[in-house]
Design a protein around this motif. Structure first.
Motif, PDB file in Angstrom:
ATOM      1  N   GLY A  91       1.154   2.282   7.849  1.00 49.47           N
ATOM      2  CA  GLY A  91      -0.200   2.246   7.297  1.00 49.47           C
ATOM      3  C   GLY A  91      -1.037   3.425   7.747  1.00 49.47           C
ATOM      4  N   GLY A  92      -0.851   3.825   9.004  1.00 48.07           N
ATOM      5  CA  GLY A  92      -1.572   5.000   9.506  1.00 48.07           C
ATOM      6  C   GLY A  92      -1.230   6.260   8.730  1.00 48.07           C
ATOM      7  N   HIS A  93       0.022   6.404   8.336  1.00 42.55           N
ATOM      8  CA  HIS A  93       0.419   7.581   7.556  1.00 42.55           C
ATOM      9  C   HIS A  93      -0.171   7.535   6.147  1.00 42.55           C
ATOM     10  N   VAL A  94      -0.295   6.327   5.585  1.00 38.34           N
ATOM     11  CA  VAL A  94      -0.946   6.210   4.279  1.00 38.34           C
ATOM     12  C   VAL A  94      -2.405   6.670   4.396  1.00 38.34           C
ATOM     13  N   ARG A  95      -3.073   6.288   5.460  1.00 34.67           N
ATOM     14  CA  ARG A  95      -4.470   6.722   5.675  1.00 34.67           C
ATOM     15  C   ARG A  95      -4.549   8.239   5.798  1.00 34.67           C
ATOM     16  N   LYS A  96      -3.649   8.834   6.583  1.00 35.52           N
ATOM     17  CA  LYS A  96      -3.664  10.283   6.796  1.00 35.52           C
ATOM     18  C   LYS A  96      -3.430  11.047   5.495  1.00 35.52           C
ATOM     19  N   ALA A  97      -2.736  10.406   4.550  1.00 37.15           N
ATOM     20  CA  ALA A  97      -2.483  11.030   3.246  1.00 37.15           C
ATOM     21  C   ALA A  97      -3.636  10.800   2.286  1.00 37.15           C
ATOM     22  N   GLY A  98      -4.778  10.349   2.791  1.00 37.75           N
ATOM     23  CA  GLY A  98      -5.916  10.080   1.926  1.00 37.75           C
ATOM     24  C   GLY A  98      -5.685   8.869   1.042  1.00 37.75           C
ATOM     25  N   PHE A  99      -4.843   7.935   1.516  1.00 37.77           N
ATOM     26  CA  PHE A  99      -4.493   6.704   0.784  1.00 37.77           C
ATOM     27  C   PHE A  99      -3.754   6.999  -0.523  1.00 37.77           C
TER      28      PHE A  99
ATOM     29  N   PRO B 266      -4.693  -2.120 -15.624  1.00 38.64           N
ATOM     30  CA  PRO B 266      -3.342  -2.259 -15.077  1.00 38.64           C
ATOM     31  C   PRO B 266      -2.247  -1.601 -15.900  1.00 38.64           C
ATOM     32  N   ASP B 267      -2.181  -1.868 -17.191  1.00 40.83           N
ATOM     33  CA  ASP B 267      -1.094  -1.311 -17.997  1.00 40.83           C
ATOM     34  C   ASP B 267      -1.202   0.205 -18.121  1.00 40.83           C
ATOM     35  N   ALA B 268      -2.416   0.706 -18.209  1.00 44.45           N
ATOM     36  CA  ALA B 268      -2.607   2.155 -18.264  1.00 44.45           C
ATOM     37  C   ALA B 268      -2.156   2.798 -16.952  1.00 44.45           C
ATOM     38  N   PHE B 269      -2.456   2.130 -15.834  1.00 44.33           N
ATOM     39  CA  PHE B 269      -2.042   2.665 -14.537  1.00 44.33           C
ATOM     40  C   PHE B 269      -0.527   2.684 -14.427  1.00 44.33           C
ATOM     41  N   LEU B 270       0.126   1.621 -14.890  1.00 45.79           N
ATOM     42  CA  LEU B 270       1.584   1.579 -14.832  1.00 45.79           C
ATOM     43  C   LEU B 270       2.205   2.667 -15.708  1.00 45.79           C
ATOM     44  N   ALA B 271       1.581   2.929 -16.834  1.00 43.82           N
ATOM     45  CA  ALA B 271       2.107   3.939 -17.749  1.00 43.82           C
ATOM     46  C   ALA B 271       1.965   5.345 -17.182  1.00 43.82           C
ATOM     47  N   ASP B 272       0.930   5.551 -16.363  1.00 42.87           N
ATOM     48  CA  ASP B 272       0.680   6.892 -15.819  1.00 42.87           C
ATOM     49  C   ASP B 272       0.032   6.767 -14.436  1.00 42.87           C
ATOM     50  N   PRO B 273       0.803   6.369 -13.425  1.00 46.70           N
ATOM     51  CA  PRO B 273       0.220   6.192 -12.086  1.00 46.70           C
ATOM     52  C   PRO B 273      -0.200   7.519 -11.480  1.00 46.70           C
ATOM     53  N   ARG B 274      -1.441   7.562 -11.036  1.00 47.22           N
ATOM     54  CA  ARG B 274      -1.960   8.783 -10.418  1.00 47.22           C
ATOM     55  C   ARG B 274      -2.819   8.414  -9.214  1.00 47.22           C
ATOM     56  N   PRO B 275      -2.836   9.284  -8.199  1.00 47.92           N
ATOM     57  CA  PRO B 275      -3.752   9.054  -7.089  1.00 47.92           C
ATOM     58  C   PRO B 275      -5.187   9.330  -7.527  1.00 47.92           C
TER      59      PRO B 275
ATOM     60  N   VAL C 224       1.061   7.500  -4.306  1.00 46.28           N
ATOM     61  CA  VAL C 224       1.701   7.760  -5.595  1.00 46.28           C
ATOM     62  C   VAL C 224       2.547   9.022  -5.511  1.00 46.28           C
ATOM     63  N   THR C 225       1.966  10.088  -4.988  1.00 46.60           N
ATOM     64  CA  THR C 225       2.714  11.343  -4.882  1.00 46.60           C
ATOM     65  C   THR C 225       3.370  11.503  -3.521  1.00 46.60           C
ATOM     66  N   ARG C 226       3.054  10.620  -2.585  1.00 43.62           N
ATOM     67  CA  ARG C 226       3.647  10.685  -1.243  1.00 43.62           C
ATOM     68  C   ARG C 226       4.146   9.295  -0.852  1.00 43.62           C
TER      69      ARG C 226
ATOM     70  N   ALA D  24       0.832  -1.211   0.000  1.00 42.73           N
ATOM     71  CA  ALA D  24       0.000   0.000   0.000  1.00 42.73           C
ATOM     72  C   ALA D  24       0.863   1.256   0.000  1.00 42.73           C
ATOM     73  N   ARG D  25       1.962   1.224   0.747  1.00 39.99           N
ATOM     74  CA  ARG D  25       2.844   2.398   0.830  1.00 39.99           C
ATOM     75  C   ARG D  25       3.575   2.657  -0.482  1.00 39.99           C
ATOM     76  N   ASP D  26       3.930   1.593  -1.220  1.00 41.89           N
ATOM     77  CA  ASP D  26       4.863   1.715  -2.338  1.00 41.89           C
ATOM     78  C   ASP D  26       4.209   1.663  -3.713  1.00 41.89           C
ATOM     79  N   VAL D  27       2.899   1.890  -3.802  1.00 46.88           N
ATOM     80  CA  VAL D  27       2.210   1.748  -5.086  1.00 46.88           C
ATOM     81  C   VAL D  27       2.860   2.600  -6.172  1.00 46.88           C
ATOM     82  N   GLY D  28       3.079   3.875  -5.879  1.00 40.04           N
ATOM     83  CA  GLY D  28       3.659   4.764  -6.885  1.00 40.04           C
ATOM     84  C   GLY D  28       5.074   4.385  -7.249  1.00 40.04           C
ATOM     85  N   GLU D  29       5.887   4.104  -6.236  1.00 37.25           N
ATOM     86  CA  GLU D  29       7.278   3.718  -6.472  1.00 37.25           C
ATOM     87  C   GLU D  29       7.358   2.441  -7.296  1.00 37.25           C
ATOM     88  N   ASP D  30       6.522   1.459  -6.950  1.00 40.85           N
ATOM     89  CA  ASP D  30       6.508   0.211  -7.712  1.00 40.85           C
ATOM     90  C   ASP D  30       6.067   0.448  -9.154  1.00 40.85           C
ATOM     91  N   ALA D  31       5.015   1.245  -9.332  1.00 42.85           N
ATOM     92  CA  ALA D  31       4.500   1.483 -10.685  1.00 42.85           C
ATOM     93  C   ALA D  31       5.549   2.149 -11.573  1.00 42.85           C
TER      94      ALA D  31
END
Length: 336
Positions: A244-252, A187-196, A255-257, A161-168
């Protein structure tokens, strides 16, 4: 041996700050082999993750594992310390082999259709380490091992959950594909342009809900561990749940955080873990301890609970061989 452990300690201090902080609360008889274990696992993960030729990196790890279990490790501090840990604690080979299988899945760019499939991945790359840690503590009780595996899966789901953007951005995808389809993410579109967005937020919310369920289950197993080991394991549980709590506080939005726990927060969580371990000493065992293991980790529990893991799960070695053969074939095909 002392110099080898110093090398492992430095590798973990720079490469895995959360574990390094939690390890300070473990007794030295567990902390030292645990540092050897984590250094080998962490550097093995990096060896696969950072190499362009991931298949070759996994196959090289297979050779290193063979040498360590034969008592003739490669002449490096990490491999020597890992081989000593295997010898001193009679570590069932099925456990690091499960980790190797998870690395092979990464090298094959495997994707996961369902949450169960993702738990199976987490079983290999994280719960296997939890089972090995439990063995290092001298505990082979199946119920305690099941709860340790719960903790490993919870920690891995938190990492995902924390690393979605970094992984993408690295071309990696660990989100359950059925959830993505349900929410309209290709999936492939998300990998090409990951956005929250609300769709990703919902997926991360579900991942962290499952992680929270497993963190809560894992606590029931802490009382089954030696008293001196409880603070360190509780610290790992609280530090990762805090991420995980910090991911929640960031509105899940992961990608950008990138969520992380600061030094002050870690110190507070370590203090909480010390206090909680004291409470556990006077509390009765929870019935949750006896809950059945997750289906996806049952083979780990069985392997760790038996000294002769090959007899307990004779099909595991063949499963790994099949995966590695697939990897070798893919490696040859890519080389032309």
């Amino acid at each position: 041996m002392s110099a080898d452990l110093d090398h492992c300690r430095e590798a973990i201090r720079h490469g895995s700050r959360s574990f390094y902080a939690a390890s300070k609360l473990l007794p030295s008889r567990v902390r030292d082999p645990a540092l050897a274990l984590y250094a080998f696992c962490r550097l093995a993960d990096d060896a696969v993750d950072l190499q362009q030729d991931k298949a070759a990196a996994v196959l090289d790890l297979r050779d290193r594992l063979d040498l360590a279990y034969s008592g003739t490790p490669r002449d490096t501090p990490t491999d020597r310390a890992f081989a000593a840990m295997i010898r001193d604690h009679d570590m069932p080979r099925a456990l690091p082999e499960a980790l190797l299988e998870g690395f092979a899945w990464d090298a094959m760019d495997r994707r996961y259709e369902t949450l169960s499939d993702l738990r199976a991945y987490a079983a290999r790359v994280a719960a296997a380490v939890g089972a090995m840690m439990t063995v290092l503590m001298g505990v082979r009780d199946a119920h305690a091992l099941a709860r340790a595996c719960d903790l490993g899966v919870a920690m891995q789901l938190t990492n995902i959950a924390r690393d979605v953007g970094e992984d993408a951005r690295e071309g990696r995808l660990y989100l359950p594909l059925d959830w993505m389809a349900e929410l309209g993410l290709e999936p492939d579109a998300f990998l090409a342009d990951p956005r929250p967005g609300p769709e990703l937020a919902e997926i991360n919310r579900r991942l962290l809900k499952e992680a929270a369920r497993l963190y809560n289950r894992s606590e029931a197993g802490v009382k089954a561990l030696p008293v001196t080991c409880r603070p360190g394991i509780l610290a790992a549980r609280h530090v990762y749940a805090g991420i995980g709590g910090h991911v929640r506080k960031a509105g899940f939005d992961s990608v950008t955080r990138r969520a992380r726990t600061g030094t002050g927060e870690k110190i507070a969580l370590l203090a909480l873990s010390l206090a909680q371990s004291g409470w556990l000493s006077v509390m009765p065992r929870s019935a949750v301890l006896y809950a059945s293991p997750l289906d996806e980790v049952a083979f780990l529990v069985e392997a760790a609970a038996h000294a002769d893991d090959r007899a307990a799960w004779p099909g595991r070695a063949e499963t790994l061989v099949t995966v590695l053969r697939q990897l070798e074939h893919r490696d040859r095909a890519m080389r032309g």
